[in-house]
Design a protein around this motif. Sequence first.
Motif, short mmCIF file in Angstrom:
data_model
loop_
_atom_site.label_atom_id
_atom_site.label_comp_id
_atom_site.label_asym_id
_atom_site.label_seq_id
_atom_site.Cartn_x
_atom_site.Cartn_y
_atom_site.Cartn_z
N ASN B 74 1.32 48.41 45.01
CA ASN B 74 2.10 48.81 43.83
C ASN B 74 3.26 49.71 44.21
O ASN B 74 3.42 50.14 45.34
N ALA B 75 4.10 49.97 43.22
CA ALA B 75 5.35 50.69 43.46
C ALA B 75 5.11 52.09 44.01
O ALA B 75 5.86 52.57 44.86
N GLU B 282 10.72 53.59 37.17
CA GLU B 282 11.26 52.23 37.18
C GLU B 282 10.31 51.27 36.47
O GLU B 282 10.75 50.40 35.72
N LEU B 283 9.01 51.44 36.68
CA LEU B 283 8.05 50.58 35.99
C LEU B 283 8.17 50.80 34.49
O LEU B 283 8.19 49.85 33.70
N PRO B 289 8.44 47.87 24.67
CA PRO B 289 9.41 48.98 24.74
C PRO B 289 9.21 49.80 26.00
O PRO B 289 8.12 49.82 26.55
N SER B 290 10.29 50.50 26.42
CA SER B 290 10.20 51.34 27.62
C SER B 290 9.00 52.26 27.50
O SER B 290 8.82 52.94 26.49
N MET B 294 4.02 59.22 33.12
CA MET B 294 3.88 60.43 33.91
C MET B 294 4.21 59.97 35.33
O MET B 294 3.41 59.28 35.97
N ALA B 295 5.44 60.29 35.78
CA ALA B 295 5.91 59.76 37.07
C ALA B 295 5.20 60.46 38.22
O ALA B 295 5.17 61.68 38.30
N ALA B 296 4.63 59.66 39.12
CA ALA B 296 3.89 60.20 40.28
C ALA B 296 4.86 60.87 41.24
O ALA B 296 5.99 60.39 41.43
#
Lengths: 344, 344
Positions: B74-75, B282-283, B289-290, B294-296
């Motif tokens: 994954n990203a 980005e995901l 909808p966007s 919680m960005a890692a």
Amino acid sequence: MVTMRDVAERANVSIATVSFVINGTKRVAPQTRARIEAAIEELDYRRNVVARALASSRTRILALLHPDLEARPNATVIQFVMSAAHGARERGYDLVLWPVNDDEQMSHLLAGGLVDGALLMEVRICDSRVDRLVESRVPFALIGRTENDDLPYVDIDFATTIDQAVGHLRSFGHERIALVTQRTKAAPGDEPGRIMRAEAAYLDATAALRRRVRRPPAVIAVEGTSAGGREAARTLHDDFPDATAVVLVNEGASAGLVKGSRALGRSIPDDLSIISASTTRELGEMIEPSLTVMAAPAPQLGRLAADALIDQLEGVQDTPPHLLIPCTLVPGQSVGPPPEGRRR
Amino acid sequence: MVTMRDVAERANVSIATVSFVINGTKRVAPQTRARIEAAIEELDYRRNVVARALASSRTRILALLHPDLEARPNATVIQFVMSAAHGARERGYDLVLWPVNDDEQMSHLLAGGLVDGALLMEVRICDSRVDRLVESRVPFALIGRTENDDLPYVDIDFATTIDQAVGHLRSFGHERIALVTQRTKAAPGDEPGRIMRAEAAYLDATAALRRRVRRPPAVIAVEGTSAGGREAARTLHDDFPDATAVVLVNEGASAGLVKGSRALGRSIPDDLSIISASTTRELGEMIEPSLTVMAAPAPQLGRLAADALIDQLEGVQDTPPHLLIPCTLVPGQSVGPPPEGRRR
């Protein structure tokens, strides 16, 4: 000095089996492994790779040279990296990751003697890094191609890929097909080869069609981001309103193109059909509606690149490897017939 | 033997500057570089890393041990990998990628003497690989944690992350909040630590709320795929119809949960609010909808892990590093107030 042959004789196994145990390249039955380990200990065989490297003047380490991708590497790039590491390991080699943006830094790293060979990613049409690689005399393989087709490479076959994507759209009745590629900060000629090759392939694949409907090519280059995708949707809407289908060669802009088109009131695929080429199935599944994609052969290509390099190092291959593999069509829900009114 | 000091004296520069040129760790002005290169040549200074490694009994190579991620990394994982490689290189170390699924293979690789230290990813609560690392006496740092908090690690602070996600949903008025985690094939206790820690944090963060509305926890574990996400949407709909919000700790299922919920006639965020925790911006942007995410802190954590390991190797750090960093809230369009009818 005790050799691997001595260990094999003492343990009463083949040299290959000893190598599997020492290099961890293949599972060996526990009893056999125990016998080999006992022999290694009895003979005091040095397993130290550093000593081995000095003895053989080989390190069995390969470098994967890539631009600094810390910011936002895409899904396809990851598959390249992981499959190259895996392919190398299976043949008893180790892959180091070298994030380099600077030719001089690259030359110095190569001159250090750490690596037996190098893989280069994100190859540009005119690429000074490739010149440096040639100068360094370190064996290499490119993932991608420069203008010089004689160098060793593995690459996506963009000509076949785009031709199939256009053919798929034509089979639904589309006659006015646009291409969305990636805009880079590079000078013309210095772009990644995939951008120029995809554009050339699009011009070829749509030539007869464009003559028939008397329309110029519709090529839009945007950033590989969601914002880039929305910009492409706007440009398509304003500048090429008669286009009923799009082929994307810009993974990062795929979701943005879909979202942007819908925001402009265009239903997918009723008003606009979309194929995203050279990306992953997983990306296609994430988007709504599920995108029809041409899935990149990234998992194979990374491994093939490692193999191509190791074949050179081990003298298995005399001629430079040239491998081109097309993407695979994976139908989703983003392609349908063109709207009646727009058909011409 | 000619040393770096001799080169520095001949070129009339500091030893550090010579090191920058030799290890390619920092840009040096072209004239200075030329002077150093001339001195290297005049003194016949060996730049060969293999010889250097033998002289110092150090290789300056680190291993990143990861499960075989060829299939679908994954990203977030790739951000770890790339930032660890970058962080290592900046300090003059090289990072090799070792895809290993087998403890024995890992032990043999570590015993080979190639690497000075190792980073381990996808750490499980009870992880035999960690025992092997300890036995190997190769210095290491974990990206993630086992039960044993004394070992050196960097990790995502799941307690704070989930607490903030739940708090964000509560501030919109949600009282019935479900958790979607990842189902693995691992035996209980053998799961990646993040799954157990996220679940514990969810139980903590929702305890008072659940007592008040008199409801049991709503935890759904599904595969980390689009299909898994659709399964979660179905389970949520059938088994927890009163839940008005979801926290996901399952990056790969995010898009499927959204698509599946919409297919069941639930509008996002009008009928259901969603936060995807421990993923990338980005995901979030790709989905419609966007998604609020919680960005890692993956780009930081990879680098911090490399730093923590190198600090140990260079004796900068006496105590094992313990770094916990929470994810960052990035609002999208997937969170809103709960539907009036369901509020209680």
